[in-house]
Motif scaffolding. Structure first.
Motif, PDB file in Angstrom:
ATOM      1  N   ARG A  80       7.108   3.786 -10.360  1.00  0.00           N
ATOM      2  CA  ARG A  80       7.144   3.122  -9.053  1.00  0.00           C
ATOM      3  C   ARG A  80       6.658   4.079  -7.961  1.00  0.00           C
ATOM      4  O   ARG A  80       5.886   3.687  -7.072  1.00  0.00           O
ATOM      5  CB  ARG A  80       8.560   2.634  -8.765  1.00  0.00           C
ATOM      6  N   GLU A  81       7.083   5.334  -8.055  1.00  0.00           N
ATOM      7  CA  GLU A  81       6.640   6.355  -7.089  1.00  0.00           C
ATOM      8  C   GLU A  81       5.135   6.608  -7.230  1.00  0.00           C
ATOM      9  O   GLU A  81       4.424   6.760  -6.229  1.00  0.00           O
ATOM     10  CB  GLU A  81       7.426   7.648  -7.308  1.00  0.00           C
ATOM     11  N   PHE A  82       4.662   6.641  -8.462  1.00  0.00           N
ATOM     12  CA  PHE A  82       3.229   6.813  -8.726  1.00  0.00           C
ATOM     13  C   PHE A  82       2.432   5.691  -8.064  1.00  0.00           C
ATOM     14  O   PHE A  82       1.403   5.931  -7.426  1.00  0.00           O
ATOM     15  CB  PHE A  82       2.994   6.832 -10.245  1.00  0.00           C
ATOM     16  N   TYR A  83       2.916   4.455  -8.188  1.00  0.00           N
ATOM     17  CA  TYR A  83       2.232   3.318  -7.580  1.00  0.00           C
ATOM     18  C   TYR A  83       2.261   3.411  -6.054  1.00  0.00           C
ATOM     19  O   TYR A  83       1.256   3.151  -5.388  1.00  0.00           O
ATOM     20  CB  TYR A  83       2.852   2.001  -8.054  1.00  0.00           C
ATOM     21  N   SER A  84       3.395   3.820  -5.499  1.00  0.00           N
ATOM     22  CA  SER A  84       3.488   3.972  -4.031  1.00  0.00           C
ATOM     23  C   SER A  84       2.505   5.030  -3.545  1.00  0.00           C
ATOM     24  O   SER A  84       1.830   4.836  -2.524  1.00  0.00           O
ATOM     25  CB  SER A  84       4.911   4.366  -3.630  1.00  0.00           C
ATOM     26  N   THR A  85       2.412   6.123  -4.263  1.00  0.00           N
ATOM     27  CA  THR A  85       1.475   7.189  -3.901  1.00  0.00           C
ATOM     28  C   THR A  85       0.032   6.684  -4.007  1.00  0.00           C
ATOM     29  O   THR A  85      -0.804   6.979  -3.151  1.00  0.00           O
ATOM     30  CB  THR A  85       1.691   8.422  -4.807  1.00  0.00           C
ATOM     31  N   PHE A  86      -0.228   5.929  -5.059  1.00  0.00           N
ATOM     32  CA  PHE A  86      -1.560   5.349  -5.235  1.00  0.00           C
ATOM     33  C   PHE A  86      -1.906   4.442  -4.051  1.00  0.00           C
ATOM     34  O   PHE A  86      -3.015   4.493  -3.517  1.00  0.00           O
ATOM     35  CB  PHE A  86      -1.613   4.571  -6.551  1.00  0.00           C
ATOM     36  N   LEU A  87      -0.943   3.596  -3.633  1.00  0.00           N
ATOM     37  CA  LEU A  87      -1.194   2.682  -2.512  1.00  0.00           C
ATOM     38  C   LEU A  87      -1.489   3.424  -1.210  1.00  0.00           C
ATOM     39  O   LEU A  87      -2.233   2.920  -0.365  1.00  0.00           O
ATOM     40  CB  LEU A  87      -0.012   1.732  -2.320  1.00  0.00           C
ATOM     41  N   GLU A  88      -0.916   4.620  -1.059  1.00  0.00           N
ATOM     42  CA  GLU A  88      -1.162   5.404   0.157  1.00  0.00           C
ATOM     43  C   GLU A  88      -2.621   5.835   0.252  1.00  0.00           C
ATOM     44  O   GLU A  88      -3.118   6.111   1.349  1.00  0.00           O
ATOM     45  CB  GLU A  88      -0.241   6.619   0.197  1.00  0.00           C
ATOM     46  N   THR A  89      -3.310   5.899  -0.891  1.00  0.00           N
ATOM     47  CA  THR A  89      -4.719   6.316  -0.873  1.00  0.00           C
ATOM     48  C   THR A  89      -5.669   5.146  -0.594  1.00  0.00           C
ATOM     49  O   THR A  89      -6.853   5.359  -0.386  1.00  0.00           O
ATOM     50  CB  THR A  89      -5.114   6.933  -2.233  1.00  0.00           C
ATOM     51  N   ILE A  90      -5.140   3.938  -0.573  1.00  0.00           N
ATOM     52  CA  ILE A  90      -5.966   2.743  -0.368  1.00  0.00           C
ATOM     53  C   ILE A  90      -6.045   2.437   1.132  1.00  0.00           C
ATOM     54  O   ILE A  90      -5.018   2.436   1.822  1.00  0.00           O
ATOM     55  CB  ILE A  90      -5.352   1.529  -1.118  1.00  0.00           C
ATOM     56  N   PRO A  91      -7.225   2.179   1.644  1.00  0.00           N
ATOM     57  CA  PRO A  91      -7.347   1.816   3.072  1.00  0.00           C
ATOM     58  C   PRO A  91      -6.509   0.566   3.389  1.00  0.00           C
ATOM     59  O   PRO A  91      -6.372  -0.339   2.564  1.00  0.00           O
ATOM     60  CB  PRO A  91      -8.838   1.528   3.242  1.00  0.00           C
ATOM     61  N   VAL A  92      -5.964   0.529   4.591  1.00  0.00           N
ATOM     62  CA  VAL A  92      -5.086  -0.563   5.021  1.00  0.00           C
ATOM     63  C   VAL A  92      -5.781  -1.913   4.896  1.00  0.00           C
ATOM     64  O   VAL A  92      -5.183  -2.895   4.430  1.00  0.00           O
ATOM     65  CB  VAL A  92      -4.605  -0.323   6.478  1.00  0.00           C
ATOM     66  N   ALA A  93      -7.036  -1.993   5.269  1.00  0.00           N
ATOM     67  CA  ALA A  93      -7.774  -3.261   5.194  1.00  0.00           C
ATOM     68  C   ALA A  93      -7.857  -3.754   3.744  1.00  0.00           C
ATOM     69  O   ALA A  93      -7.718  -4.957   3.480  1.00  0.00           O
ATOM     70  CB  ALA A  93      -9.172  -3.096   5.781  1.00  0.00           C
TER      71      ALA A  93
END
Length: 196
Positions: A80-93
């Protein structure tokens, strides 16, 4: 001299209760006995069912303890933490688009899959979580675990895990225990109407 009559008097009965009264009492005793026997049978069946459900709940709680103490919950938390970290690298749009468009979400999860493919630790954690959920699914399907207790503790966890890691599991199903199908079955069993 007249001799006493050996004939029994008609209409006399034992303890001043007529033959009709004894017949009525006999019928009441028969009905009460039958009702008691049926009540006993229903009680025995009820007790049996209650004991089976208690046993199911106990076994489910044992699996919950296994989840919490044998590293499965930790693996899930790290994923779950890995996925959250991954999402942080994705642009907001791109994240907003993934929330509203299925194709954008598929692209986002495919990007996650490529990252997982490069990290053996994550692949092993996914395998561990799938293994545990397959074990839980088999327990529920065999009626050894309580479906209700399992749903209370694991429904959201199973659904969230499949939402994020389902595409990876599907594209690599040959390497997973039960080929991931048992996990999907568990998801449907716990939430037959689909995720809310």
């Amino acid at each position: 001299m007249s001799q006493p009559s050996s004939k029994r008097r008609v209409g006399l009965s034992f303890l001043n209760v007529s033959d009709a009264g004894w017949s009525f009492l006999s019928s009441i005793v028969t009905v009460v006995t039958f009702a008691s026997a049926m009540g006993g049978i229903f009680w025995a069946v009820f007790e049996y069912i209650e004991k089976k459900e208690t046993d199911r709940t106990k076994y489910t709680l044992t699996l919950i303890e296994t989840w919490e103490t044998q590293g499965y919950r930790q693996a899930y938390g790290e994923l779950r933490e890995f996925y959250s970290t991954f999402l942080e690298t994705i642009p907001v749009a791109d994240k907003r688009m993934a929330e509203t468009r299925g194709h954008a979400k598929d692209n986002l999860l495919q990007s996650l899959n490529r990252q997982i493919a490069q990290e053996p630790t994550r692949r092993e954690q996914i395998r561990e979580v799938v293994y545990f959920f397959n074990r839980l699914a088999l327990c529920v399907n065999a009626s050894l675990c309580s479906k209700e207790t399992t749903a209370v503790f694991f429904n959201d966890t199973v659904q969230s895990f499949l939402d994020v890691y389902g595409p990876y599991i599907e594209s690599n199903k040959e390497i997973f225990p039960g080929r991931g199908a048992t996990l999907v079955d568990l998801s449907q069993e716990l939430n037959p109407a689909g995720r809310d």
